[in-house]
Design an enzyme around this catalytic site. Structure first.
Site: not given
Length: 273
Positions: A181, A188
């Site tokens: 992120c 992620d």
């Protein structure tokens, strides 16, 4: 506006009040064509961002909680993406809101997300008894078992190579895509599917390239677009589709799809989702 300005305005990484009554103003749009990303005179792909929500709830007229699964399809050529934390806060705002029925909820979400994205958003709500978002094996050949040495963890398109003497139509996939992120730095995780027709893509080089995103910070949508653009430029396939199935966070998963063909993707969850 620079990247830090968007980050500062975003609810990501900040304490946010929990709002449990319907509040469409919680949605935070972010322009897709941000100054720090490549610009196109003409978008070189078709695409869609498929979001799945697993924590959708509201109250019926008697105060009894209702539950649903939700699928959201946001066009890749919409002016804006929707920042994921704001999306989750928006969905939470239905929790103590009275709605006439599931169609009423779907109508609100369609109107609100279309306004935020700046283009028509398709919203589908499923009752929990429906067989929605089934799990299927990831298509194609898994390339994760390559015996290679890797030392690059920031995106490097030079890792992509082809054998020009061999022409293939194939599907390759890897479970090793990880990006971060750009605001919180949280990881992620995703499965990446690459379907192409053209000069044979070197699997070891493709795997090294996918792993090179491991320390890269950007939104899901931009990561997939950059992967698509790099493969298209370096490998020169006649047809190309890049599809990432990210793992859910906060009850939401994001699945960007970019292709040279104007086809809509299915929405089957992978083994990891």
């Amino acid at each position: 506006m620079q990247q830090n300005d968007f980050i500062e305005a975003s609810p990501l990484g900040k304490e946010s009040a929990y709002v449990n009554e319907y509040s469409p103003q919680l949605l935070f749009p972010i322009p897709r064509n941000k100054p720090w990303h490549p610009k196109f005179s003409k978008r070189p792909f078709y695409g869609i961002d498929v979001w799945n929500a697993f924590e959708v709830s509201w109250l019926n007229k008697k105060g009894l909680p209702q539950m649903a699964l939700a699928e959201f399809r946001i066009p890749a050529d919409s002016p804006n993406i929707v920042e994921s934390k704001s999306f989750k806060l928006y969905l939470n705002s239905f929790n103590q809101s009275t709605m006439a029925n599931i169609a009423h909820v779907q109508q609100h979400m369609t109107e609100d997300l279309t306004a935020a994205a700046g283009a028509p958003v398709q919203v589908t709500l499923f009752n929990l008894c429906e067989k929605a978002m089934t799990v299927l094996p990831t298509p194609g050949v898994n390339i994760d078992e390559q015996d290679i040495e890797i030392s690059t963890y920031t995106p490097d398109a030079r890792l992509l190579m082809v054998d020009s003497s061999a022409y293939r139509t194939e599907i390759l996939h890897s479970h090793l895509l990880k990006s971060n992120c750009p605001v919180t730095g949280q990881p992620d995780w995703a499965t990446l599917v690459v379907e192409y027709e053209g000069p044979s893509i070197d699997q070891a080089g493709l795997l090294a390239y996918i792993v090179s995103y491991r320390d890269h910070g950007d939104f899901h949508e931009q990561c997939v677009e950059q992967i698509f653009l790099d493969i298209k430029a370096q490998c020169k396939p006649g047809q190309l589709t890049v599809y990432a199935r990210y793992l859910r966070r906060g009850g939401l998963d994001i699945n960007p799809y970019r292709s040279t063909r104007p086809l809509a993707p299915s929405n089957h969850r992978t083994e990891r989702q």
